[in-house]
Design a protein around this motif. Sequence first.
Motif, PDB file in Angstrom:
ATOM      1  N   GLU A  33      -5.178  -1.473  -5.894  1.00 50.43           N
ATOM      2  CA  GLU A  33      -6.517  -1.242  -5.114  1.00 50.43           C
ATOM      3  C   GLU A  33      -6.586   0.287  -4.386  1.00 50.43           C
ATOM      4  O   GLU A  33      -7.385   0.710  -4.113  1.00 50.43           O
ATOM      5  CB  GLU A  33      -6.747  -2.360  -4.142  1.00 50.43           C
ATOM      6  N   HIS A  34      -5.280   0.511  -3.875  1.00 49.11           N
ATOM      7  CA  HIS A  34      -5.029   1.735  -2.979  1.00 49.11           C
ATOM      8  C   HIS A  34      -4.390   2.791  -3.473  1.00 49.11           C
ATOM      9  O   HIS A  34      -4.227   3.878  -2.820  1.00 49.11           O
ATOM     10  CB  HIS A  34      -4.518   1.113  -1.577  1.00 49.11           C
ATOM     11  N   GLY A  35      -3.671   2.659  -4.428  1.00 48.34           N
ATOM     12  CA  GLY A  35      -2.903   3.641  -5.160  1.00 48.34           C
ATOM     13  C   GLY A  35      -1.543   4.045  -4.461  1.00 48.34           C
ATOM     14  O   GLY A  35      -1.211   3.094  -3.313  1.00 48.34           O
ATOM     15  N   TRP A  36      -0.532   4.831  -4.696  1.00 45.56           N
ATOM     16  CA  TRP A  36       0.512   5.032  -4.228  1.00 45.56           C
ATOM     17  C   TRP A  36       0.428   5.436  -2.836  1.00 45.56           C
ATOM     18  O   TRP A  36       1.206   5.017  -1.956  1.00 45.56           O
ATOM     19  CB  TRP A  36       1.095   6.012  -5.110  1.00 45.56           C
ATOM     20  N   ALA A  37      -0.634   6.502  -2.442  1.00 47.67           N
ATOM     21  CA  ALA A  37      -0.605   7.039  -1.307  1.00 47.67           C
ATOM     22  C   ALA A  37      -0.940   6.089  -0.166  1.00 47.67           C
ATOM     23  O   ALA A  37      -0.553   5.898   0.797  1.00 47.67           O
ATOM     24  CB  ALA A  37      -1.342   8.094  -0.939  1.00 47.67           C
ATOM     25  N   GLY A  38      -1.768   4.934  -0.548  1.00 46.17           N
ATOM     26  CA  GLY A  38      -2.132   4.209   0.418  1.00 46.17           C
ATOM     27  C   GLY A  38      -1.430   2.641   0.561  1.00 46.17           C
ATOM     28  O   GLY A  38      -1.729   1.879   1.100  1.00 46.17           O
ATOM     29  N   SER A  39      -0.557   2.670  -0.376  1.00 44.96           N
ATOM     30  CA  SER A  39       0.514   1.608  -0.473  1.00 44.96           C
ATOM     31  C   SER A  39       1.725   1.664  -0.028  1.00 44.96           C
ATOM     32  O   SER A  39       2.754   2.099  -0.523  1.00 44.96           O
ATOM     33  CB  SER A  39       0.586   0.967  -1.848  1.00 44.96           C
ATOM     34  N   THR A  40       1.900   1.392   1.374  1.00 47.28           N
ATOM     35  CA  THR A  40       3.290   1.423   2.030  1.00 47.28           C
ATOM     36  C   THR A  40       3.852  -0.013   2.134  1.00 47.28           C
ATOM     37  O   THR A  40       3.497  -1.048   1.864  1.00 47.28           O
ATOM     38  CB  THR A  40       3.108   1.705   3.746  1.00 47.28           C
ATOM     39  N   VAL A  41       5.015  -0.002   2.340  1.00 46.35           N
ATOM     40  CA  VAL A  41       5.845  -1.256   2.765  1.00 46.35           C
ATOM     41  C   VAL A  41       5.035  -2.056   3.852  1.00 46.35           C
ATOM     42  O   VAL A  41       4.970  -3.366   3.701  1.00 46.35           O
ATOM     43  CB  VAL A  41       7.172  -1.014   2.967  1.00 46.35           C
ATOM     44  N   SER A  42       4.686  -1.704   4.666  1.00 47.49           N
ATOM     45  CA  SER A  42       3.991  -2.186   5.877  1.00 47.49           C
ATOM     46  C   SER A  42       2.610  -2.888   5.531  1.00 47.49           C
ATOM     47  O   SER A  42       2.453  -4.072   5.640  1.00 47.49           O
ATOM     48  CB  SER A  42       3.690  -1.488   6.941  1.00 47.49           C
ATOM     49  N   VAL A  43       1.955  -2.177   4.648  1.00 49.76           N
ATOM     50  CA  VAL A  43       0.833  -2.649   3.951  1.00 49.76           C
ATOM     51  C   VAL A  43       0.870  -3.767   3.122  1.00 49.76           C
ATOM     52  O   VAL A  43       0.272  -4.899   3.257  1.00 49.76           O
ATOM     53  CB  VAL A  43       0.035  -1.452   3.097  1.00 49.76           C
ATOM     54  N   VAL A  44       1.920  -3.646   2.520  1.00 48.75           N
ATOM     55  CA  VAL A  44       2.255  -4.988   1.529  1.00 48.75           C
ATOM     56  C   VAL A  44       2.607  -6.029   2.154  1.00 48.75           C
ATOM     57  O   VAL A  44       2.526  -7.015   1.901  1.00 48.75           O
ATOM     58  CB  VAL A  44       3.465  -4.404   0.342  1.00 48.75           C
ATOM     59  N   ALA A  45       3.600  -5.843   2.950  1.00 52.02           N
ATOM     60  CA  ALA A  45       4.210  -6.662   3.943  1.00 52.02           C
ATOM     61  C   ALA A  45       3.019  -7.615   4.595  1.00 52.02           C
ATOM     62  O   ALA A  45       3.031  -8.800   4.671  1.00 52.02           O
ATOM     63  CB  ALA A  45       5.332  -6.350   4.962  1.00 52.02           C
TER      64      ALA A  45
END
Length: 199
Positions: A33-45
């Motif tokens: 949905e957000h690509g590499w740049a928008g996918s951080t560990v915090s967002v995933v958590a």
Amino acid sequence: MSTTAERDRAPKQDRSRATRQRLLEAAVACLAEHGWAGSTVSVVAERAGVSRGAAQHHFPTREDLFTAAVEYVAEERSTALRDLFPHGAADRRALLRALVDLYTGPLFRAALQLWVAASNEEQLRGRVTELEARVGRETHRIAVDLLGADESRPGVRETVQGFLDMARGLGLANLLTDDTARRERVVSQWAALLDGALG
């Protein structure tokens, strides 16, 4: 007879496995949905409903998380495909459609985001290249098995691989527009080609 410590450990391991699975599924969804740049560990958590610390306990680096996520879903996808056709495919078109569908869902979008990131990020490139080679070999093996293809015959291996390469191309085309009608015509044509090549 199990001890209290052993009984306590089992639920803890189950919770740990469940947390890991939620993180992997959330990572693929975020990447798609957000690509590499928008996918951080915090967002995933956050999406998985766990703390950043819990995420880092399971996956110390961002690269660990996302390569594990794509690998996990690729394995799930392979299992699902084999389960659809446990005894091979009597209907070759249905099988080819299912193989093409591997390249049109969220996993393909997530994998594509990883490929693009790996082309620019040295620390990711080796891992993604190795992962893609492994997933590619497994997909080819599944296709050969399900098609009942005899790769000792001249050209059969290349024909199967050509189909999978074409399926990836259809997946790329589908990223921008709904390509369902054209995809259906192409799959029918490939079914006829494979009927001739595989017998």
